[in-house]
Structures are given as structure tokens and as C-alpha cells.
Design a protein around this motif. Sequence first.
Motif, PDB file in Angstrom:
ATOM      1  N   UNK A  13     -18.319  -2.506  -0.957  1.00 36.71           N
ATOM      2  CA  UNK A  13     -19.360  -1.221  -1.499  1.00 36.71           C
ATOM      3  C   UNK A  13     -19.147  -0.103  -0.405  1.00 36.71           C
ATOM      4  N   UNK A  14     -18.924  -0.582   0.809  1.00 32.20           N
ATOM      5  CA  UNK A  14     -18.463   0.481   1.784  1.00 32.20           C
ATOM      6  C   UNK A  14     -17.269   1.312   1.666  1.00 32.20           C
ATOM      7  N   UNK A  15     -16.278   0.559   1.009  1.00 28.54           N
ATOM      8  CA  UNK A  15     -15.021   1.266   0.664  1.00 28.54           C
ATOM      9  C   UNK A  15     -15.470   2.233  -0.448  1.00 28.54           C
ATOM     10  N   UNK A  26     -10.022  11.467   6.821  1.00 24.33           N
ATOM     11  CA  UNK A  26     -10.217  10.054   7.917  1.00 24.33           C
ATOM     12  C   UNK A  26      -9.174   9.136   7.505  1.00 24.33           C
ATOM     13  N   UNK A  27      -8.745   8.019   8.225  1.00 30.34           N
ATOM     14  CA  UNK A  27      -7.848   6.988   7.929  1.00 30.34           C
ATOM     15  C   UNK A  27      -8.296   5.900   8.329  1.00 30.34           C
ATOM     16  N   UNK A  28      -8.911   5.036   7.438  1.00 27.72           N
ATOM     17  CA  UNK A  28      -9.882   4.003   7.861  1.00 27.72           C
ATOM     18  C   UNK A  28      -9.407   2.735   7.378  1.00 27.72           C
ATOM     19  N   UNK A  71      -1.479   4.576   6.118  1.00 30.39           N
ATOM     20  CA  UNK A  71      -2.633   5.478   6.508  1.00 30.39           C
ATOM     21  C   UNK A  71      -2.081   6.679   7.145  1.00 30.39           C
ATOM     22  N   UNK A  72      -0.909   6.557   7.804  1.00 32.84           N
ATOM     23  CA  UNK A  72      -0.401   7.590   8.689  1.00 32.84           C
ATOM     24  C   UNK A  72      -1.231   7.493   9.843  1.00 32.84           C
ATOM     25  N   UNK A  73      -1.634   6.398  10.658  1.00 26.19           N
ATOM     26  CA  UNK A  73      -2.354   6.456  11.682  1.00 26.19           C
ATOM     27  C   UNK A  73      -3.601   5.617  11.233  1.00 26.19           C
ATOM     28  N   UNK A  74      -4.557   5.526  12.347  1.00 33.48           N
ATOM     29  CA  UNK A  74      -5.895   4.954  12.055  1.00 33.48           C
ATOM     30  C   UNK A  74      -6.916   5.592  13.040  1.00 33.48           C
ATOM     31  N   UNK A  75      -8.050   6.033  12.345  1.00 30.42           N
ATOM     32  CA  UNK A  75      -9.145   6.677  13.155  1.00 30.42           C
ATOM     33  C   UNK A  75     -10.589   6.190  12.969  1.00 30.42           C
ATOM     34  N   UNK A  77     -16.553   9.764  -0.054  1.00 27.33           N
ATOM     35  CA  UNK A  77     -16.422  10.567   1.051  1.00 27.33           C
ATOM     36  C   UNK A  77     -15.338  11.413   1.640  1.00 27.33           C
ATOM     37  N   UNK A  78     -14.234  10.803   0.924  1.00 31.39           N
ATOM     38  CA  UNK A  78     -12.922  11.413   1.218  1.00 31.39           C
ATOM     39  C   UNK A  78     -11.989  10.829   2.034  1.00 31.39           C
ATOM     40  N   UNK A  79     -12.337   9.600   2.626  1.00 34.37           N
ATOM     41  CA  UNK A  79     -11.484   8.937   3.377  1.00 34.37           C
ATOM     42  C   UNK A  79     -10.244   8.245   2.738  1.00 34.37           C
ATOM     43  N   UNK A  80      -9.165   8.151   3.500  1.00 34.03           N
ATOM     44  CA  UNK A  80      -7.905   7.352   3.006  1.00 34.03           C
ATOM     45  C   UNK A  80      -8.075   5.791   3.626  1.00 34.03           C
ATOM     46  N   UNK A  81      -8.090   4.976   2.835  1.00 33.33           N
ATOM     47  CA  UNK A  81      -8.354   3.463   3.250  1.00 33.33           C
ATOM     48  C   UNK A  81      -7.248   2.622   3.019  1.00 33.33           C
ATOM     49  N   UNK A  82      -7.308   1.660   3.967  1.00 29.43           N
ATOM     50  CA  UNK A  82      -6.519   0.245   4.128  1.00 29.43           C
ATOM     51  C   UNK A  82      -7.400  -0.692   4.025  1.00 29.43           C
TER      52      UNK A  82
END
Length: 247
Positions: free
Chosen positions: A22-24, A8-10, A77-81, A30-35
Motif C-alpha cells: 500500500x505504501x508503494x 526520490x529513489x526508494x 534506481x540510480x542510487x538510494x535516498x 507521489x512521484x517516487x521511483x521504487x525498488x
Amino acid sequence: MSGRLEGRKILITGAGSGIGRETARLFAREGAKLALLDRDAAEAEKTAKETGGSFHQIDVTDEAKVAQVVGEAADALGGIDGVLNSAGILTMKTMDDIGVEEFRRVVDVNLTGTFLVCHAALPWLRKEPKAAIVNIASAQALLPSLTGSAYAAAKAGVMMFSKSIAKELAPDVRVNVICPGATETPMTDQGVAADDVAGRKALADIYAMKRLAQPHEIANGILFLMSEEASAVTGVALPIDNGRTFH
Ligand code: NAP
């Protein structure tokens, strides 16, 4: 469980402090890529170092800057989902002591800022099959009394804005909103100082569970709504408030 946000890209606003930070941490585990976006670039950078994300300075009330930074985040991120809107400000001022400038600022950051970030991210979200938005309102949106009226009104606006766009954006983007009760973050310190033992006890006593929440307890709810475990959930306002708004 792990890997609930794998691939995921969040984008997270307010990522330099409290619930956003804390959520970051949880999303990264949990495996997300983050901005990671915040008014305070140095604090966003700290979160980015911990989580491996990119960091971006933003004022969520500045329309042009939001459009620019959301674009930069999408590039990184290569997009945002996924979008989490956690940037917010508190006021305890009541009708007797708030002026129009502060009223406008509280509505601007909490409500208009949430709108601007959602609006700017929409073109990317609409391209993604698992797209989800989670906005942060407050238990004050459901049962006001603890903070000033400007904050309660702004957060009620965030809640109804979120439910409203859940309808507008279905079936492309799920949109849900969390309503936290008092949570141990710098924002709560601003309302009742951490070393004000009597003040903190009086605050905790308002809640059925007689305590404040920890940021990770709010993050767990955000994770559920952001993940595919909530694939059939949209337009929901979830209180995580130690049982204040049910009684
Ligand atoms: P926090 O620790 O104060 O974090 C909020 C972050 O948002 C801060 O880093 C802040 O930066 C940033 N921010 C403020 N205005 C901004 C702007 N115009 N543009 C970009 N970033 C901005 O607060 P928190 O407790 O984590 O709160 C997160 C969200 O939960 C907020 O929406 C809050 O209203 C909501 N909430 C919190 C509680 C609680 O008890 N903590 C309860 C209910 C709801 P600065 O530090 O520079 O201001």
C-alpha cells in the motif's frame, strides 16, 4: 497535494503485501521511483507492475543476498535516498509454547533483517541530501499484550535500533519508526481470521477508536516521515494505532 516524493529513489522491503504494498502505491502516486523487495518474488512483481518499479527477490535475514539485492536495487534506481523496512513476521506464541528456533527466526526477520537492509543501503543513502529511513516496529513495542513476547521484543528492538541509528547517522540520514496497531493485512488475518467476527470485535475493542487501521492509514504516516515535510524529524517513534498506547 502531490509530488511529495518527486525525484526520490526508494527501496521498500515487504513490498509484496499489506503495508509495504500500500505504501508503494502511495509513494508511486507521489512521484517516487521504487525498488520493491520481498521474499515472494511473484507478489513483489505484482506491486512492481502497479507502480512501475523494479522487483527483487530477497530474504532479509541472508546477509550476502541483502548486500547483492540492495546493490541491484541501487543500480535500478540510480542510487538510494529512501528505505522503508516493512518485511516482518508475526508470532502469537507465548513463553509456554514458543521454542528457541521460532524465537530466533522472529528476531532475525524483524530486527536483524532491518539492520542488514539499513547497513547495506547506507553507502548510497550517505550520498543523498534527502536521505531517510522509515522502519516498521509495532504498538507491541510500546505496550505489549496482543502478540507473543518474541514479536514484542523484536519490535521493541526495531524501535530502539531506529532511535539509536538516528543519532549515529545524523545529520546525513533521518531515521524514524512507525508503531502500527492492528491493521487489516494478511498478517492480521494470521492472528485473528477475517471471518472470525467475535475475534475481530474483541480485537477492535482494545482500541480507543474501536476499530482496526487500514493499510493506507499507516502508509500516510510513512509518507510524512519519508518526505521533506519531516525534514526536521528524526529519532521519532510514531504510533498509528487507533489510540491504544495512550490509554
Ligand atoms: P504482511 O502483509 O504479512 O507483509 C509482510 C511482507 O514481508 C510479506 O510479503 C512477507 O512475505 C514479507 N517477508 C516476511 N519475511 C520476509 C523475509 N525474511 N524477507 C523478505 N520479506 C519477508 O504484513 P503487514 O501487516 O504488511 O506488515 C508489515 C510490517 O508492519 C511488518 O513489519 C509487521 O510486523 C508490521 N506491523 C503490522 C501490523 C498489522 O497489524 N498488520 C501491526 C504492527 C506492525 P511472506 O508473505 O512470504 O511471508
